[in-house]
Design a protein around this motif. Structure first.
Motif, mmCIF file in Angstrom:
data_model
loop_
_atom_site.group_PDB
_atom_site.id
_atom_site.type_symbol
_atom_site.label_atom_id
_atom_site.label_comp_id
_atom_site.label_asym_id
_atom_site.label_seq_id
_atom_site.Cartn_x
_atom_site.Cartn_y
_atom_site.Cartn_z
ATOM 1 N N MET A 1 66.589 37.076 36.103
ATOM 2 C CA MET A 1 66.841 38.220 35.696
ATOM 3 C C MET A 1 65.347 39.001 35.718
ATOM 4 S SD MET A 1 68.045 39.778 32.218
ATOM 5 C CE MET A 1 69.304 40.826 32.679
ATOM 6 N N GLY A 2 65.333 40.146 36.186
ATOM 7 C CA GLY A 2 63.879 40.725 36.427
ATOM 8 C C GLY A 2 63.045 41.092 34.922
ATOM 9 N N ARG A 3 61.879 41.199 35.039
ATOM 10 C CA ARG A 3 61.154 41.563 33.950
ATOM 11 C C ARG A 3 60.446 42.698 34.193
ATOM 12 N NH1 ARG A 3 62.917 40.113 29.353
ATOM 13 N NH2 ARG A 3 60.652 40.154 28.482
ATOM 14 N N VAL A 4 60.291 43.672 33.127
ATOM 15 C CA VAL A 4 59.591 45.027 33.479
ATOM 16 C C VAL A 4 58.147 44.868 33.012
ATOM 17 C CG1 VAL A 4 59.217 47.530 33.083
ATOM 18 C CG2 VAL A 4 61.552 46.233 33.901
ATOM 19 N N ALA A 5 57.048 45.140 33.753
ATOM 20 C CA ALA A 5 55.823 45.036 33.057
ATOM 21 C C ALA A 5 55.421 46.473 32.990
ATOM 22 C CB ALA A 5 54.775 44.086 34.105
ATOM 23 N N ILE A 6 54.499 46.678 32.047
ATOM 24 C CA ILE A 6 53.779 47.851 31.716
ATOM 25 C C ILE A 6 52.353 47.625 31.374
ATOM 26 C CG2 ILE A 6 53.366 50.022 30.457
ATOM 27 C CD1 ILE A 6 56.459 49.787 29.482
ATOM 28 N N VAL A 7 51.447 47.906 32.249
ATOM 29 C CA VAL A 7 50.100 47.440 32.172
ATOM 30 C C VAL A 7 49.115 48.628 32.047
ATOM 31 C CG1 VAL A 7 48.284 46.088 33.096
ATOM 32 C CG2 VAL A 7 50.668 45.543 33.472
ATOM 33 N N ALA A 8 48.072 48.653 31.299
ATOM 34 C CA ALA A 8 47.114 49.746 31.198
ATOM 35 C C ALA A 8 45.753 49.268 31.716
ATOM 36 C CB ALA A 8 47.147 50.641 29.810
ATOM 37 N N TYR A 9 45.300 50.084 32.468
ATOM 38 C CA TYR A 9 43.906 49.556 32.968
ATOM 39 C C TYR A 9 42.749 50.863 32.808
ATOM 40 C CZ TYR A 9 46.884 46.954 36.197
ATOM 41 O OH TYR A 9 47.959 46.392 36.890
ATOM 42 N N LYS A 10 41.963 50.487 31.976
ATOM 43 C CA LYS A 10 40.958 51.438 31.642
ATOM 44 C C LYS A 10 39.675 51.177 32.717
ATOM 45 C CE LYS A 10 39.092 54.847 28.853
ATOM 46 N NZ LYS A 10 39.514 56.184 28.669
ATOM 47 N N PRO A 11 39.565 52.334 33.443
ATOM 48 C CA PRO A 11 38.438 52.138 34.592
ATOM 49 C C PRO A 11 37.050 52.145 34.036
ATOM 50 C CG PRO A 11 39.119 54.510 34.501
ATOM 51 C CD PRO A 11 39.867 53.865 33.479
ATOM 52 N N ASN A 12 36.196 51.224 34.500
ATOM 53 C CA ASN A 12 34.777 51.232 34.224
ATOM 54 C C ASN A 12 34.009 52.166 34.526
ATOM 55 O OD1 ASN A 12 35.124 48.623 33.226
ATOM 56 N ND2 ASN A 12 34.687 47.395 34.711
ATOM 57 N N PRO A 13 32.978 53.008 33.761
ATOM 58 C CA PRO A 13 32.258 54.134 34.273
ATOM 59 C C PRO A 13 31.907 54.076 35.725
ATOM 60 C CG PRO A 13 31.462 53.245 31.925
ATOM 61 C CD PRO A 13 32.577 52.271 32.793
ATOM 62 N N GLY A 14 32.402 55.280 36.410
ATOM 63 C CA GLY A 14 32.206 55.416 37.948
ATOM 64 C C GLY A 14 32.989 54.458 38.815
ATOM 65 N N ASN A 15 33.988 53.906 38.377
ATOM 66 C CA ASN A 15 34.854 53.283 39.161
ATOM 67 C C ASN A 15 36.479 53.773 39.272
ATOM 68 O OD1 ASN A 15 33.620 50.607 40.002
ATOM 69 N ND2 ASN A 15 32.858 50.859 37.932
ATOM 70 N N GLU A 16 36.422 54.895 38.774
ATOM 71 C CA GLU A 16 37.781 55.611 38.637
ATOM 72 C C GLU A 16 38.486 55.633 40.283
ATOM 73 O OE1 GLU A 16 35.477 57.131 35.481
ATOM 74 O OE2 GLU A 16 34.844 56.945 37.525
ATOM 75 N N GLU A 17 37.609 55.934 41.214
ATOM 76 C CA GLU A 17 38.699 55.977 42.596
ATOM 77 C C GLU A 17 38.601 54.622 42.905
ATOM 78 O OE1 GLU A 17 39.783 58.472 43.963
ATOM 79 O OE2 GLU A 17 39.075 59.719 42.003
ATOM 80 N N ALA A 18 37.810 53.600 42.685
ATOM 81 C CA ALA A 18 38.069 51.957 43.205
ATOM 82 C C ALA A 18 39.432 51.668 42.290
ATOM 83 C CB ALA A 18 37.006 51.313 42.891
ATOM 84 N N LEU A 19 39.561 51.954 41.341
ATOM 85 C CA LEU A 19 40.691 51.533 40.447
ATOM 86 C C LEU A 19 41.800 52.254 41.045
ATOM 87 C CD1 LEU A 19 42.229 50.080 38.290
ATOM 88 C CD2 LEU A 19 41.558 51.981 36.859
ATOM 89 N N ARG A 20 41.905 53.418 41.327
ATOM 90 C CA ARG A 20 43.039 54.122 42.030
ATOM 91 C C ARG A 20 43.315 53.446 43.217
ATOM 92 N NH1 ARG A 20 44.508 59.376 40.165
ATOM 93 N NH2 ARG A 20 43.608 60.193 38.286
ATOM 94 N N ALA A 21 42.312 53.105 44.310
ATOM 95 C CA ALA A 21 42.812 52.536 45.439
ATOM 96 C C ALA A 21 43.365 51.319 45.133
ATOM 97 C CB ALA A 21 41.330 52.385 46.241
ATOM 98 N N LEU A 22 42.907 50.721 44.441
ATOM 99 C CA LEU A 22 43.540 49.097 43.965
ATOM 100 C C LEU A 22 44.938 49.217 43.622
ATOM 101 C CD1 LEU A 22 40.786 46.926 41.942
ATOM 102 C CD2 LEU A 22 42.031 46.378 44.243
#
Length: 105
Positions: A1-22
């Motif tokens: 049976m599947g398991r739903v994951a909910i994960v929150a990531y806070k970008p490090n300063p200056g890494n907002e776009e790098a996080l979005r790309a990942l």
């Protein structure tokens, strides 16, 4: 049976776009490894800039297997370079009865 994951990531300063790309390639990495279902993941943003990802693992075993997969481990190391994991209860929206988020495309 599947398991739903909910994960929150806070970008490090200056890494907002790098996080979005990942985050845009995370689901495909997990899918290629056979670890998640074909259900589309949700990518959301909080008012304070955290990114929330909601996706479905194929099973509890798939979750465990992710920790042994070299490609997944490499991606998670990249996440650690640009962000920190944030507990859901620390998101501003978590205190609301009906939490709402901005969609991330």
């Amino acid at each position: 049976m599947g398991r739903v994951a909910i994960v929150a990531y806070k970008p490090n300063p200056g890494n907002e776009e790098a996080l979005r790309a990942l985050i845009k390639k995370h689901a495909s990495c997990l899918r290629e490894a056979g670890l998640v279902t074909d259900k589309e993941s949700f990518i959301l943003e909080t008012k304070d800039g955290a990114i929330v990802e909601v996706f479905e693992w194929k099973s509890e075993q798939a979750m465990k297997n992710a920790h042994k997969n070299p490609k997944v481990q490499q991606m998670w190391r990249e996440y650690a370079e640009v962000s920190t994991y944030t507990p859901l209860n620390r998101l501003p929206e978590a205190g609301k009865l009906f939490a709402d988020f901005a969609p991330v495309c």
